[in-house]
Write an enzyme that holds these catalytic residues in place. Structure first.
Site, short mmCIF file in Angstrom:
data_model
loop_
_atom_site.label_atom_id
_atom_site.label_comp_id
_atom_site.label_asym_id
_atom_site.label_seq_id
_atom_site.Cartn_x
_atom_site.Cartn_y
_atom_site.Cartn_z
N HIS A 129 0.79 -1.24 0.00
CA HIS A 129 0.00 0.00 0.00
C HIS A 129 0.82 1.29 0.00
CE1 HIS A 129 -3.55 -2.44 0.19
NE2 HIS A 129 -3.04 -3.11 1.21
N CYS B 137 -5.60 -9.15 5.50
CA CYS B 137 -4.32 -8.83 4.83
C CYS B 137 -3.20 -9.69 5.40
CB CYS B 137 -3.96 -7.37 5.04
SG CYS B 137 -4.79 -6.25 3.91
#
Lengths: 136, 278
Positions: free
Chosen positions: B196, B239
């Protein structure tokens, strides 16, 4: 007191403090390092013991004990892999069925994964800043 | 005169020695924003609340169509009913929160000086329940996500305003969350930042990775994969599992501190949750 002595005194007081700042001041990294060193020493002893036994026969119970220890250490660092618990569970299942050889192979793999995750914890504690973006 | 110089030198050196090796939260935010401005020069700062839908026009068109009949609406309605339903003692959630729980989501998580820990909205909801003699709700999905969704909806458009007070424990919690975010973990050896930050906007199989900036603004989110709304910490656990790391318990100290850092990163962006995601 001469001027030179004053300078010496100031340097004497400040240099050790400055030097301490230059050293690795990440407490978390130090803590993990210290624990990891202890664990590595312990692990070496365990491996040595295991090697001695391996030449003849690794006792399943010993291996299970080592895996349980490695698991505790890995969980303490919070870097356990999601794959490892399943392996341990599978190892116990095989052991309960009497498939000692298969169980040993699985437990060896689980132990290796716990050890690798601890290495990962050590690396992360020392190097996590590498992923932080830097201002140009 | 020289004595003063020596003393100043000594004080300056000592301060250098004890100064933390990390940047302060404000500098962290400036650095992250500068980084993303380089990666996505076409995006305005407020665009980040739309995640990947700010980056890919095709995905954005599909998302806007979904938003015409938002799949999270039932969760918001259900959340309002739960929020308004009094506890057995006659009190309600409104009694536990500032402004009776309306329009406050943007201030969560915060560092509670008395409890000496980060308090997330979901933790506060459960603490409100136990304080009033009710059983805590399961974290991640279901009733707690519905209540949180309703509360988020009342904060729509409010700017995220998470603070890190001048307090050693609060700063340590922030720093702990930051370390988690940037630490590689799991069998795949990936950090939150790997996807990210470093790979934001790139493809991972059929998906485009969203930038970390703005991710928290639309949670709780309705995910097609979940077919329901879920909290940000449910996503953290997902995640972690995807990178083959054993997830922590929801509302564990690790995830609360991560949420603290992660939300602080999006300070100043408007709340637009609950949202819809793949």
């Amino acid at each position: 007191m001469t001027k030179i002595n004053k300078l010496r005194l100031v340097l004497l007081l400040t240099v050790p403090v400055v030097l301490s700042a230059c050293s690795d001041n990440d407490d978390a990294a130090k803590a993990v390092n210290s624990t990891m060193e202890q664990e590595q020493a312990h692990s070496k002893a365990v491996n040595q013991e295991a090697k001695q036994t391996t030449s003849k026969e690794v006792h399943l119970q010993d291996l299970m004990h080592h895996v349980a220890q490695a698991k505790r250490h890995a969980e303490m660092h919070g870097f356990v892999w999601s794959t490892t618990d399943a392996l341990v569970e599978k190892g116990y299942t095989e052991a309960s069925k009497g498939n000692e050889k298969v169980a040993k192979t699985i437990f060896q793999e689980a132990k290796l994964q716990f050890e690798l995750s601890m290495e990962q914890a050590k690396y992360a504690a020392q190097h996590w800043q590498l992923l932080v973006p830097e201002d140009d | 005169m020289k004595r003063k110089i020596y003393l100043s030198l000594a004080v300056a050196c000592s301060m250098t020695a004890v100064a933390p090796s990390f940047a302060d939260p404000i500098t962290d935010n400036e650095t992250v924003r500068t980084y993303f401005a380089d990666v996505f020069p076409e995006l305005a700062i407020e665009d980040y609340v739309d995640g990947v839908y700010a980056i890919d026009q095709n995905l954005r068109d599909q998302w806007l169509q979904i938003e015409e009949f938002p799949p999270y609406e039932d969760a918001v309605d259900e959340g309002k009913v739960l929020f308004d339903t009094p506890f057995a003692n006659g009190k309600s959630y409104a009694n536990c929160f500032d402004n009776e729980g309306v329009g406050i989501k943007q201030n969560f998580p915060y560092f509670d000086m008395e409890k000496n820990k980060v308090v997330t909205l979901e933790l506060a909801i459960n603490e409100c329940r136990t304080h009033n003699g009710e059983q805590p709700l399961d974290y991640g999905k279901g009733a707690i996500a519905y209540i949180s969704s309703y509360m988020a909806s009342t904060s729509s458009g409010e700017l995220i305003n998470v603070t890190v007070p001048d307090n050693a424990a609060a700063q340590a919690a922030y720093e702990d969350g930051k370390e988690f975010f940037y630490s590689r973990r799991g069998q795949l050896n990936m950090a939150c930042a790997t996807c990210h930050m470093a790979s934001a906007g790139k493809r991972l199989r059929a998906d485009i990775l969203s930038p970390a900036l703005g991710q928290v603004s639309h949670f709780p989110a309705f995910r097609s994969k979940w077919d329901d709304v879920g909290t940000i910490q449910r996503r953290y656990a997902g995640c972690n599992t995807q990178i083959r790391s054993k997830p922590f318990k929801l509302q564990s100290e690790q995830y609360r501190n991560l949420e603290y850092f992660h939300t602080y990163m999006s300070n100043g962006l408007p709340i637009n949750g609950p949202g819809t995601r793949k």
